[in-house]
Design a protein around this motif. Sequence first.
Motif, short mmCIF file in Angstrom:
data_model
loop_
_atom_site.label_atom_id
_atom_site.label_comp_id
_atom_site.label_asym_id
_atom_site.label_seq_id
_atom_site.Cartn_x
_atom_site.Cartn_y
_atom_site.Cartn_z
N GLY A 254 0.78 -1.23 0.00
CA GLY A 254 0.00 0.00 0.00
C GLY A 254 0.81 1.28 0.00
N THR A 255 2.13 1.19 0.15
CA THR A 255 2.96 2.38 0.22
C THR A 255 4.09 2.37 -0.82
OG1 THR A 255 4.32 1.38 1.95
CG2 THR A 255 2.48 2.77 2.66
N THR A 256 4.66 1.20 -1.06
CA THR A 256 5.76 1.09 -2.01
C THR A 256 5.24 1.19 -3.44
OG1 THR A 256 6.92 -0.37 -0.48
CG2 THR A 256 7.73 -0.29 -2.74
N THR A 257 5.93 1.96 -4.27
CA THR A 257 5.54 2.10 -5.66
C THR A 257 6.65 1.58 -6.57
OG1 THR A 257 6.39 4.36 -5.81
CG2 THR A 257 4.06 4.07 -5.20
N ALA A 258 6.27 1.18 -7.77
CA ALA A 258 7.23 0.70 -8.75
C ALA A 258 6.84 1.25 -10.11
CB ALA A 258 7.24 -0.83 -8.78
N ARG A 259 7.85 1.52 -10.93
CA ARG A 259 7.60 1.99 -12.29
C ARG A 259 7.22 0.83 -13.19
NH1 ARG A 259 12.36 5.02 -14.74
NH2 ARG A 259 13.48 3.23 -13.87
N GLY A 260 6.28 1.08 -14.06
CA GLY A 260 5.86 0.06 -15.00
C GLY A 260 5.63 0.65 -16.37
N VAL A 261 5.45 -0.22 -17.35
CA VAL A 261 5.17 0.23 -18.71
C VAL A 261 4.05 -0.64 -19.27
CG1 VAL A 261 6.95 -1.30 -19.69
CG2 VAL A 261 6.14 0.68 -20.99
N ILE A 262 3.11 0.00 -19.95
CA ILE A 262 1.98 -0.74 -20.52
C ILE A 262 2.49 -1.54 -21.72
CG2 ILE A 262 -0.23 -0.50 -21.72
CD1 ILE A 262 -0.72 2.01 -20.05
N THR A 263 2.25 -2.85 -21.68
CA THR A 263 2.69 -3.72 -22.77
C THR A 263 1.55 -4.13 -23.68
OG1 THR A 263 2.42 -5.68 -21.35
CG2 THR A 263 4.60 -4.64 -21.41
N SER A 264 0.32 -4.03 -23.20
CA SER A 264 -0.81 -4.44 -24.03
C SER A 264 -2.09 -3.81 -23.52
CB SER A 264 -0.94 -5.97 -24.02
OG SER A 264 -2.09 -6.40 -24.72
N VAL A 265 -2.93 -3.40 -24.47
CA VAL A 265 -4.28 -2.93 -24.15
C VAL A 265 -5.23 -3.77 -24.99
CG1 VAL A 265 -5.87 -0.98 -24.11
CG2 VAL A 265 -3.41 -0.59 -23.77
N GLY A 266 -6.09 -4.53 -24.31
CA GLY A 266 -6.97 -5.44 -25.01
C GLY A 266 -7.87 -4.76 -26.03
N ARG A 267 -8.23 -5.49 -27.06
CA ARG A 267 -9.10 -4.97 -28.11
C ARG A 267 -10.48 -5.62 -28.07
NH1 ARG A 267 -6.39 -2.09 -31.95
NH2 ARG A 267 -8.02 -2.53 -33.50
N VAL A 268 -10.63 -6.63 -27.23
CA VAL A 268 -11.92 -7.30 -27.10
C VAL A 268 -12.46 -7.02 -25.70
CG1 VAL A 268 -13.15 -9.49 -27.14
CG2 VAL A 268 -11.25 -9.10 -28.72
N ALA A 269 -13.62 -6.40 -25.63
CA ALA A 269 -14.20 -6.00 -24.34
C ALA A 269 -14.99 -7.15 -23.72
CB ALA A 269 -15.10 -4.79 -24.51
N THR A 270 -14.88 -7.21 -22.38
CA THR A 270 -15.70 -8.14 -21.61
C THR A 270 -16.93 -7.38 -21.13
OG1 THR A 270 -13.76 -9.38 -20.87
CG2 THR A 270 -15.78 -9.61 -19.57
N PRO A 271 -18.12 -7.86 -21.44
CA PRO A 271 -19.32 -7.12 -21.04
C PRO A 271 -19.39 -6.92 -19.53
CG PRO A 271 -19.87 -8.87 -22.59
CD PRO A 271 -18.44 -9.09 -22.17
N GLY A 272 -19.90 -5.75 -19.12
CA GLY A 272 -20.11 -5.50 -17.70
C GLY A 272 -21.33 -6.24 -17.20
N GLN A 273 -21.55 -6.16 -15.91
CA GLN A 273 -22.67 -6.83 -15.28
C GLN A 273 -23.73 -5.82 -14.89
OE1 GLN A 273 -21.15 -9.11 -12.02
NE2 GLN A 273 -20.36 -10.73 -13.33
N SER A 274 -24.97 -6.18 -15.11
CA SER A 274 -26.08 -5.32 -14.71
C SER A 274 -26.23 -5.34 -13.21
CB SER A 274 -27.37 -5.79 -15.39
OG SER A 274 -28.49 -5.15 -14.83
N GLY A 275 -26.72 -4.24 -12.66
CA GLY A 275 -26.98 -4.18 -11.22
C GLY A 275 -28.24 -4.91 -10.83
N ASP A 276 -29.01 -5.36 -11.82
CA ASP A 276 -30.26 -6.07 -11.56
C ASP A 276 -29.94 -7.52 -11.27
OD1 ASP A 276 -32.72 -7.17 -11.45
OD2 ASP A 276 -33.40 -6.51 -13.43
N ALA A 277 -30.04 -7.95 -10.03
CA ALA A 277 -29.70 -9.31 -9.63
C ALA A 277 -30.50 -10.34 -10.39
CB ALA A 277 -29.90 -9.50 -8.12
N GLY A 278 -31.69 -9.98 -10.83
CA GLY A 278 -32.53 -10.93 -11.53
C GLY A 278 -32.27 -10.94 -13.02
N GLY A 279 -31.28 -10.13 -13.49
CA GLY A 279 -30.97 -10.11 -14.91
C GLY A 279 -32.06 -9.47 -15.74
N GLY A 280 -32.83 -8.60 -15.13
CA GLY A 280 -33.95 -8.02 -15.84
C GLY A 280 -33.61 -6.78 -16.61
N GLY A 281 -32.33 -6.57 -16.94
CA GLY A 281 -31.98 -5.43 -17.80
C GLY A 281 -31.87 -4.14 -17.05
#
Length: 385
Positions: A254-281
């Motif tokens: 939670g306190t130590t930091t490290a430098r990084g470099v982005i190697t990949s950004v995905g091109r295929v999205a994973t759908p999010g989840q609805s807040g409706d527990a019953g899946g009612g859209g």
Amino acid sequence: MSGQLEEAKVAPAARTRRRVLTIGLGVAAAAALVAAGIVAVARATRDGTPPASTAHVVTAAVVRTDLATTTQVTGALGFAGAVTVVGAGTGSAFTWLPSPHTVIRRGRRLYEVDGRAVPLFFGRRPAWRTLALGVVPGRDIAQLEANLVRLGYADRSVVTIDRHFTWQTAAAVRRWQTAAGVTATGAVAPGDIAYAPGPVRVGHVAARLGTAPQPGQPILTATTTVRQVRAPLPVTLGYLVHRGDPVTVTLPDGTTTARGVITSVGRVATPGQSGDAGGGGGGQGAPGATPATVTLLVRLRDARAGRSVDAAPVTIDITSARARHVLAVPVSALVALAGGGYAVEVVDARGRRLVPVRTGLFADTRVQVDGAGLAPGTRVEVPAS
């Protein structure tokens, strides 16, 4: 900034000190606070002279600096890549297998069959045929020769790393076989060597001691030794990141930091989840809804960073805006003018006066400003606490 503060002279008790505008992340946020009545509107006389105050105040210096704002996403620290080692030879039994988390490097024993070590060589082509004098030229020969040279069994001036298995190649193979304590035939069968792109860190060992190896049988899975962070990035933040961008990773403590470099950004999205527990859209606006995401991969520049853990949650700080070599003051130095806009109260040998400013980037406790006469070192009034 505390080292730049100094006491300012305070007017008599009859003077009324302005209240200080507090701004978080930007002008829009400040405007919202003003509209909500949370921020007190500061005062300015018609001629721009600030009224008197009884508040205890200090001053801070205008500085020239770089400012940046960041957006945070949560990810998981682990290791890059995935390697599955598949058997290519036969025998009576596995007589040695590595333990999970073991790091295997070039030329070291990866596993053992019938008391004979199968070493790890580096390469992307699996062993699929016997390599010996007279074999058809191919890239697998160059791969073998490169490893023999790196391990010291062949001299680059003698063995040419190419697609041809020569007498010099066979001699290097015999030197390696002699050092390994096996019959020096000068030929390499598919089960004699295992290939991986680089050093591997053993994950799951699928084979079992005493069982007979079979061609095509998964023996173990592994990863590379490169530390990597994998994170789900909301697609709405995709415009902020590009391959090769630097980022800062806050490690599991939670306190130590490290430098990084982005190697990949995905091109295929994973759908999010609805807040409706019953899946009612319920949609993304429903309570508990999560946005669609793409996979973000970050490589840590320091291979030793986070080495005390194998896997753990981390936070990635992505720069969302940046301003370089600009004048900046503490956010609390801003004064909201009655007619709109902002000013800072300059304190110098001529006294105290309001200087209208144009604000730019807000970052942490500072804000970019531009105003007549402002320069590095100019003192502006800020609250004492």
